[in-house]
Design an enzyme around this catalytic site. Structure first.
Site, PDB file in Angstrom:
ATOM      1  N   ASP B  86       0.816  -1.312  -0.053  1.00  0.00           N
ATOM      2  CA  ASP B  86      -0.010  -0.081   0.122  1.00  0.00           C
ATOM      3  C   ASP B  86       0.972   1.234   0.029  1.00  0.00           C
ATOM      4  O   ASP B  86       1.538   1.365   1.144  1.00  0.00           O
ATOM      5  CB  ASP B  86      -0.923   0.093   1.186  1.00  0.00           C
ATOM      6  CG  ASP B  86      -2.057   0.933   1.106  1.00  0.00           C
ATOM      7  OD1 ASP B  86      -2.030   1.730   0.256  1.00  0.00           O
ATOM      8  OD2 ASP B  86      -2.754   1.158   2.094  1.00  0.00           O
ATOM      9  N   ASN B 150     -11.541  -2.766  11.576  1.00  0.00           N
ATOM     10  CA  ASN B 150     -12.981  -2.687  10.962  1.00  0.00           C
ATOM     11  C   ASN B 150     -13.945  -3.670  11.637  1.00  0.00           C
ATOM     12  O   ASN B 150     -13.502  -4.626  12.059  1.00  0.00           O
ATOM     13  CB  ASN B 150     -12.679  -3.172   9.615  1.00  0.00           C
ATOM     14  CG  ASN B 150     -11.901  -4.583   9.208  1.00  0.00           C
ATOM     15  OD1 ASN B 150     -12.667  -5.498   9.477  1.00  0.00           O
ATOM     16  ND2 ASN B 150     -10.632  -4.330   8.716  1.00  0.00           N
ATOM     17  N   ARG B 231     -19.370  -1.672   7.456  1.00  0.00           N
ATOM     18  CA  ARG B 231     -18.214  -2.029   8.066  1.00  0.00           C
ATOM     19  C   ARG B 231     -17.455  -0.686   8.567  1.00  0.00           C
ATOM     20  O   ARG B 231     -16.828  -0.015   7.509  1.00  0.00           O
ATOM     21  CB  ARG B 231     -17.205  -2.610   6.855  1.00  0.00           C
ATOM     22  CG  ARG B 231     -15.965  -3.129   7.234  1.00  0.00           C
ATOM     23  CD  ARG B 231     -15.558  -3.686   5.603  1.00  0.00           C
ATOM     24  NE  ARG B 231     -14.116  -4.433   5.953  1.00  0.00           N
ATOM     25  CZ  ARG B 231     -12.865  -3.681   5.851  1.00  0.00           C
ATOM     26  NH1 ARG B 231     -13.136  -2.489   5.215  1.00  0.00           N
ATOM     27  NH2 ARG B 231     -11.841  -4.364   5.862  1.00  0.00           N
TER      28      ARG B 231
END
Lengths: 61, 489
Positions: B86, B150, B231
Site C-alpha cells: 500500500d 474494521n 463496515r
C-alpha cells in the site's frame, strides 16, 4: 466549576474490588529495571543517531 | 439486538533497509510481499468492489475509482488475509474474525507473516543489508501510516449516532490503544512522552480522509458485504504489539459498538474539543488531566473509560456473550492498574512498557533529546525477535501473552473458522491453480471453461467451516466446488 459537575468513576460493589485486589499489576522494582536495561543495551542499535536519522517513511493509509 | 461483531485489523508496517540509507520504500515493500509469492501462490486482487471514496454521510455519492497505485503486488494468504503493497508500506489486512481474541491472534499472525517475508527478501540484498519492518505508526518526523480496525455494524444504526458517540470513546480509549512515543510532531505543542503514536496526526472530528486531515470518525463506507451491513473503519488507535492490548483495544471497541446498536449508552459524553482532547490525553501519561465536555462537565480520560465500562457491563448483563465478559474483566483490571500507577500495566500495554524503558534510561542520566531514547522508541517495534525490544520483553517474561507460538504459527497458515475468511483461505490453499482473483466479498475461478466463474461472498457470516467445510473437503477442483454451490455466476 463545582465538583458536582465532574464525572467520576462509578462506584463498584465489594465483590469486584476483592477480585481486582487479588490481581496486582507489575511491581516497580529498581533492580529489575536495571537488569532489563542492561539486556536492552546488548541489542540496541549501536549508532542510535544514525539509526533514527535514516528512518524516514512516506505517509500511508 | 446487536449483530455479531465481525472484526479485522489492518496494519501498514514501517520499513527500512538497514545498511542502505537511500533505499526505495516502495521497492523494498514489493520485495517483501513478493517473497511470499512462491510459498503462498500469487492470487490477484479484484478491485471491482472497492469504493474507498464512498462516504457514509452520503451513501449515493459513489464515484472516484479505487486507488490501485502501487497495489499491484498482492497476495491472498491461506489464512484468508490480504498482504500487499500500500503505497510505500507492506500492509497486512487480517481475515475477518468473530471475536476480539481471534482478532488479536490473527493480528499477531500478521507480524509473523511479515517478518518471515522480510527475512526472505533480505536474502536478496547485498551482504550487510537487511529489510527491517516496524509495527509502529510514525517515523518521528511527521509521517504517519495506519493501523485500522474494521467492525461490522448494522446499517440500520443511524450513522449520526456513531458520529455523536464514537469520538469521546476513541479519545479516551487511547489509554488502551496507545503504543507510546518519545516527543511530539506536527507542531501540536511540546511533549516528552506520549501515550500514542497517532494523536498528533488527527485534525478533524468527522471526515472521509485517511492520509491527511485525519478524522476521529472515518466515514469511508466500503461494506464489502450486502446492504444489511456497514463496515466501520476506525483509524484512531496505534498498531499494538502486546497481545493483551490488541485484544482489549479491539474488544472494547466491539462491545461499545454493540451497546450503541442496542441503544444502551445513556449519554454521548460529547467533548467540547475532541481533537484538542485527543492531543491532551496522549500527552498525559500520568492520566491526571481533566477534559472539558460540551455541556460544561469535566472528567479525566480514565473516569470516562470507567463510565463506559459501567454501561458496557450493564449491556453485557443482557447479552451474556462470554468472550465480551472476559474483555470487560480484562479492561477493568487494566483501568484499575492505570489508576494506581500506569507503570503497573507495563506487562500489558506497549506505551507503559516503553515508558518504563525510557524512564529507566532517564534515571541513568540519558537526556530526553538523546537519540538513544528515539532509538528505543523505534526499535521497540522491530518485528525481528532478535532485535525488537518488545520481543526482548516477551522473551524475558515481562509481557503477558494470550497465545503461544504454536497458535500464532497455525493462524499464519490457517483461516479462522467462523466467517467467510474460512472459505477464502481454504480456496487459496486447495484451488490456488484455478483461483485467478479474490477480494473480501468474492472469488474468481478459471475452471477451463470459456467464462471465468465468480463466487460471491456478500455475507461475512457465511462461508464458515460449519457451512462449507465438508463441501470443500469433497470438492476435488474448483469446478466441482462451484457446481455443488449451485453454479456461481
Amino acid at each position: 466549576m463545582s465538583d458536582r459537575e465532574r464525572i467520576r468513576r462509578p462506584a463498584v460493589d465489594d465483590e469486584v474490588v476483592d477480585r481486582r485486589d487479588a490481581q496486582p499489576g507489575v511491581a516497580i522494582d529498581s533492580q529489575e529495571i536495571d537488569d532489563l536495561l542492561d539486556e536492552i543495551d546488548t541489542v540496541l542499535e549501536e549508532n542510535a543517531e544514525e539509526f533514527v536519522r535514516n528512518y524516514v517513511q512516506k505517509g500511508g493509509e | 439486538m446487536a449483530i455479531p461483531k465481525v472484526l479485522g485489523t489492518e496494519t501498514e508496517f514501517g520499513i527500512q533497509v538497514v545498511g542502505d540509507p537511500s533505499f526505495n520504500p516502495s521497492l523494498a515493500s514489493a520485495m517483501v510481499v513478493n517473497a511470499l509469492v512462491d510459498r503462498r501462490r500469487r492470487v490477484g486482487w479484484s478491485y471491482d468492489a472497492e469504493t474507498p471514496r464512498r462516504d457514509a454521510r452520503s451513501p449515493f455519492a459513489d464515484g472516484f475509482a479505487p486507488d490501485i497505485d502501487g497495489a499491484a503486488v498482492n497476495v491472498v494468504l491461506t489464512n484468508g488475509a490480504r498482504f500487499y503493497v500500500d503505497h510505500a508500506h507492506p500492509e497486512y489486512s487480517s481475515p475477518e474474525t468473530l471475536d476480539a481474541r481471534q482478532a488479536a491472534l490473527f493480528d499477531k499472525a500478521g507480524e509473523l507473516v511479515a517478518h518471515q517475508a522480510a527475512e526472505v527478501a533480505s536474502r536478496l540484498l547485498p551482504e550487510g543489508q537487511r529489510v527491517a519492518l516496524y509495527k509502529n505508526n510514525s517515523d518521528g518526523k511527521g509521517s504517519s501510516y495506519g493501523s485500522h480496525e474494521n467492525v461490522l455494524i448494522d446499517r440500520s444504526l443511524p450513522f449520526g449516532r456513531v458520529i455523536a458517540h464514537l469520538p469521546t470513546f476513541l479519545v479516551t480509549r487511547q489509554l488502551v490503544s496507545g503504543s507510546g512515543k518519545v516527543g511530539g510532531e506536527m507542531g501540536r505543542g511540546p511533549a516528552t512522552f506520549q501515550v500514542t503514536q497517532r494523536a498528533d496526526f488527527f485534525e478533524e472530528v468527522v471526515g472521509l480522509e485517511t492520509t491527511l486531515r485525519r478524522p476521529l470518525v472515518n466515514t469511508r463506507d466500503e461494506p464489502h458485504a450486502d446492504e444489511r451491513y456497514r463496515r466501520l473503519h476506525v483509524i484512531v488507535g496505534d498498531a499494538t504489539m502486546s497481545e493483551v492490548q490488541t485484544w482489549l483495544k479491539v474488544g472494547t471497541l466491539a462491545a461499545f459498538l454493540a451497546a450503541l446498536e442496542d441503544d444502551a449508552l445513556p449519554d454521548d459524553l460529547a467533548l467540547a474539543d475532541p481533537i484538542g482532547s485527543a492531543w491532551a490525553v496522549s500527552r498525559d501519561p500520568e492520566l491526571s488531566g481533566l477534559l472539558g465536555l460540551a455541556d460544561g462537565r469535566t472528567a479525566t480520560a480514565l473516569d470516562l473509560q470507567w463510565q463506559y465500562h459501567e454501561w458496557l457491563v450493564a449491556h453485557h448483563r443482557r447479552t451474556e456473550e462470554p468472550e465480551v465478559g472476559s474483555v470487560l474483566d480484562g479492561w477493568a483490571d487494566l483501568l484499575e492498574d492505570l489508576e494506581r500507577d500506569p507503570r503497573r500495566a507495563s506487562d500489558r500495554l506497549d506505551w507503559a512498557a516503553k515508558l518504563r524503558l525510557v524512564e529507566g534510561y532517564l534515571g541513568r542520566g540519558v537526556a530526553w533529546d538523546d537519540p538513544k531514547l528515539a532509538a528505543v522508541d523505534l526499535q521497540y517495534h522491530d518485528l525481528d525477535p532478535a532485535r525488537g525490544l518488545f520481543h526482548r520483553l516477551v522473551a524475558g517474561g515481562r509481557m503477558q501473552r494470550l497465545f503461544d507460538d504454536t497458535e500464532v504459527a497455525h493462524a499464519a497458515e490457517h483461516p479462522p473458522t467462523g466467517t467467510r475468511a474460512y472459505f477464502r483461505g481454504r480456496c487459496v490453499r486447495r484451488y490456488h491453480d484455478q483461483l485467478v482473483a479474490a477480494n473480501w466479498d468474492s472469488l474468481i475461478f478459471d475452471t477451463g471453461e470459456e467464462l471465468l466463474r465468480r463466487i460471491p461472498m456478500m455475507d461475512p457470516l457465511k462461508g464458515t467451516e460449519a457451512l462449507t467445510g465438508d463441501l470443500l473437503d469433497r470438492s476435488d477442483d474448483a469446478a466441482a466446488l462451484i457446481d455443488s454451490l449451485g453454479g456461481g455466476t
